[in-house]
Each structure stands twice: as structure tokens, then as C-alpha cells.
Design a protein around this motif. Structure first.
Motif, PDB file in Angstrom:
ATOM      1  N   LYS A 157       8.107  27.506  60.505  1.00 37.79           N
ATOM      2  CA  LYS A 157       7.013  26.561  61.133  1.00 37.79           C
ATOM      3  C   LYS A 157       6.133  27.200  61.972  1.00 37.79           C
ATOM      4  CE  LYS A 157       6.688  22.338  64.068  1.00 37.79           C
ATOM      5  NZ  LYS A 157       7.652  21.499  64.749  1.00 37.79           N
ATOM      6  N   ASP A 158       6.536  28.165  62.732  1.00 33.51           N
ATOM      7  CA  ASP A 158       5.914  28.906  63.816  1.00 33.51           C
ATOM      8  C   ASP A 158       5.616  30.084  63.100  1.00 33.51           C
ATOM      9  OD1 ASP A 158       5.834  27.046  66.163  1.00 33.51           O
ATOM     10  OD2 ASP A 158       7.840  27.129  65.851  1.00 33.51           O
ATOM     11  N   VAL A 159       4.273  30.798  63.306  1.00 33.83           N
ATOM     12  CA  VAL A 159       3.941  32.180  62.858  1.00 33.83           C
ATOM     13  C   VAL A 159       4.886  33.058  63.563  1.00 33.83           C
ATOM     14  CG1 VAL A 159       1.808  31.354  62.074  1.00 33.83           C
ATOM     15  CG2 VAL A 159       1.919  32.090  64.357  1.00 33.83           C
TER      16      VAL A 159
ATOM     17  N   ARG B  76       1.428  36.738  66.213  1.00 35.88           N
ATOM     18  CA  ARG B  76       1.944  36.436  67.541  1.00 35.88           C
ATOM     19  C   ARG B  76       3.368  36.531  67.866  1.00 35.88           C
ATOM     20  NH1 ARG B  76       0.082  30.692  69.377  1.00 35.88           N
ATOM     21  NH2 ARG B  76       0.941  30.073  67.606  1.00 35.88           N
ATOM     22  N   ALA B  77       4.151  37.848  67.447  1.00 33.85           N
ATOM     23  CA  ALA B  77       5.480  38.267  67.675  1.00 33.85           C
ATOM     24  C   ALA B  77       5.637  38.023  69.174  1.00 33.85           C
ATOM     25  CB  ALA B  77       5.588  39.457  67.120  1.00 33.85           C
ATOM     26  N   GLY B  78       7.024  37.452  69.266  1.00 30.17           N
ATOM     27  CA  GLY B  78       7.300  37.300  70.639  1.00 30.17           C
ATOM     28  C   GLY B  78       6.520  36.408  71.735  1.00 30.17           C
ATOM     29  N   ARG B  79       5.775  35.615  71.111  1.00 27.96           N
ATOM     30  CA  ARG B  79       4.588  34.794  71.969  1.00 27.96           C
ATOM     31  C   ARG B  79       5.506  33.479  72.503  1.00 27.96           C
ATOM     32  NH1 ARG B  79      -0.899  35.583  71.803  1.00 27.96           N
ATOM     33  NH2 ARG B  79      -1.439  37.645  71.584  1.00 27.96           N
TER      34      ARG B  79
ATOM     35  N   LYS C  45       2.254  41.577  65.753  1.00 31.72           N
ATOM     36  CA  LYS C  45       2.901  41.014  64.520  1.00 31.72           C
ATOM     37  C   LYS C  45       4.507  41.847  64.327  1.00 31.72           C
ATOM     38  CE  LYS C  45      -1.208  39.596  62.093  1.00 31.72           C
ATOM     39  NZ  LYS C  45      -1.830  39.855  60.528  1.00 31.72           N
ATOM     40  N   THR C  46       4.811  42.756  65.224  1.00 31.17           N
ATOM     41  CA  THR C  46       5.930  43.374  64.888  1.00 31.17           C
ATOM     42  C   THR C  46       6.872  43.615  66.131  1.00 31.17           C
ATOM     43  OG1 THR C  46       4.455  44.859  63.604  1.00 31.17           O
ATOM     44  CG2 THR C  46       6.657  45.744  64.080  1.00 31.17           C
TER      45      THR C  46
END
Length: 239
Positions: free
Chosen positions: A29-31, A56-59, A181-182
């Protein structure tokens, strides 16, 4: 006389033997938790664990609950086929996984001051790393996993950096690096006994501290995405 392989050829051979896991986008659901590539690579002195998500990794982090019981944990996880004894637990305890987690309601890295404010008990909301041992427990919901509990009175073998919680968790202090993104974690090979012949998978998940705060203490309650789709641990490290 046979020609020696060039550096480029050796690199190509190594990459050909590696088996990262590519995942279809938009499965979560969430990017932030939508897995697209999961890999572990050998740099010679370290294993580099990486997860790529759509964006948005970790956001996204858990909302603070104000107490331990019922509080939430978000995680990026690499389940492995490594034996639990590899990092200092008793042998054959369950699935050993490397996890990067955030949980603002408690701190489980008492040896480290992640935010540099000279306090070691207020950093749980920052992304940090753990080794955990996962086992099924229907008390967490039918078919769900948990971080394995330590029975009251038991004195099992534990890693030197065990944070004192009554579960099979280790806080080794590997500092995750998170880009757009990583998610990346570097693990010294010597701390794994130089083992590189294991397989892995990738998971993004939400966990929750049980209201009883023990047995079970920490349950996996929401799996956002699984790299392989079926937790078959198909990923392999290049030779």
C-alpha cells in the motif's frame, strides 16, 4: 597455456552467480515498504544487505503510543537460512533475520547513542539494526510469526550485545544507511564466521508489542510485502 581471467570477467562471473530477488512494484500500500529489489553482496570484508523500495525508504515511522504495551514497530527484514548460533544464540532456534526497525515508544539499543544526545534510552524511533530469531505462534494471530520469547527463568546462550529483553534479539550496532529508495546495512564477515553460503529473502512488516508484554512479547501483525512472494528465501550471495 590458459589465459587468466580479467578483473572484468571475474566480476561478471561473480555477478552471474549472485541471485538478488526482483519483485513487482505496487504490491504494498505504501511506497516506503513496496519491495522492488532485495540483495546481499560480498565486499570482501563485509556483507552488504540492501533493500530497494518504490520510493521514500524509511520515511514512514510508527505513531507514538505512549507506552510499551500495544506499541508498534516498522521493519525492513532479511530472513536468512543462517543458523541462530551464527550470531551467538543457541543453535536451531528458528529463522535468523537481520532487521532494520523503528519504534518510538521504547529503546532496545542500550549500548548505543544513535542521536548523539548523550542518552542511550531515547533513540528507538531512529532506524537501527537487530538480529532476531523468528518463530510461528498462533497467539500472535493464526499463522503469524513472533520474535522468539525467552521463557521465565531460562538462561540461554545469548550474544554479548543482547539488549536485555526476554526475546531472542541482538543489537549489534550496525548503522543502517537509508537513501531515497534503498536501505543498506553492512555486516562484518568475521562476525558471521565468514559464512557466505546462506540464502535470504526480503520482507517489510509491522510488528506490535503484545499487551501482556511477554510470551508473546513482539508479534508480526502486518506483512506489507515479501520479496519472493512466498518467503521461500531464494536469494543467494555471489561467490
Amino acid at each position: 597455456m590458459k589465459k587468466m581471467l580479467s578483473v572484468a570477467a571475474l566480476l561478471a562471473l561473480s555477478l552471474a552467480q549472485a541471485h538478488p530477488i526482483t519483485s513487482a512494484a505496487s504490491n504494498a500500500k505504501d511506497v516506503n515498504f513496496d519491495l522492488v529489489n532485495t540483495r546481499v553482496t560480498n565486499s570482501g570484508t563485509q556483507l552488504v544487505f540492501q533493500i530497494d523500495v518504490s520510493d521514500r525508504a524509511g520515511r514512514l515511522k510508527p505513531t507514538r503510543a505512549g507506552k510499551l504495551a500495544g506499541s508498534s514497530v516498522y521493519s525492513y527484514v532479511w530472513p536468512t537460512t543462517l543458523n541462530s548460533s551464527t550470531v551467538g544464540f543457541e543453535a536451531d532456534q528458528g529463522v535468523l533475520a537481520l532487521a532494520v526497525t523503528s519504534h518510538p515508544d521504547f529503546d532496545d539499543t542500550p549500548l548505543f547513542d544513535e542521536d548523539g544526545d548523550s542518552k542511550v534510552d531515547n533513540d528507538g524511533g531512529l532506524w537501527h539494526s537487530h538480529w532476531v530469531v523468528l518463530v510461528p505462534d498462533d497467539a500472535c494471530g493464526k499463522g503469524n510469526l513472533k520474535v522468539k520469547d525467552i521463557p521465565e527463568g531460562a538462561k540461554p546462550r545469548l550474544p554479548a550485545t543482547w539488549p536485555g529483553l526476554p526475546i531472542l534479539i541482538d543489537s549489534p550496532g550496525y548503522e543502517p544507511v537509508i537513501s531515497s529508495k534503498t536501505v543498506t546495512v553492512k555486516v562484518p564477515l568475521k562476525e558471521l564466521g565468514f559464512k557466505t553460503d546462506f540464502q535470504f529473502d526480503g520482507v517489510t512488516a509491522g510488528l506490535r508489542v503484545n499487551e501482556s508484554v511477554h510470551n508473546p512479547l513482539l508479534c508480526v501483525v502486518d506483512v506489507f510485502d515479501v520479496a519472493s512472494g512466498n518467503l521461500s528465501l531464494p536469494g543467494k550471495i555471489g561467490k
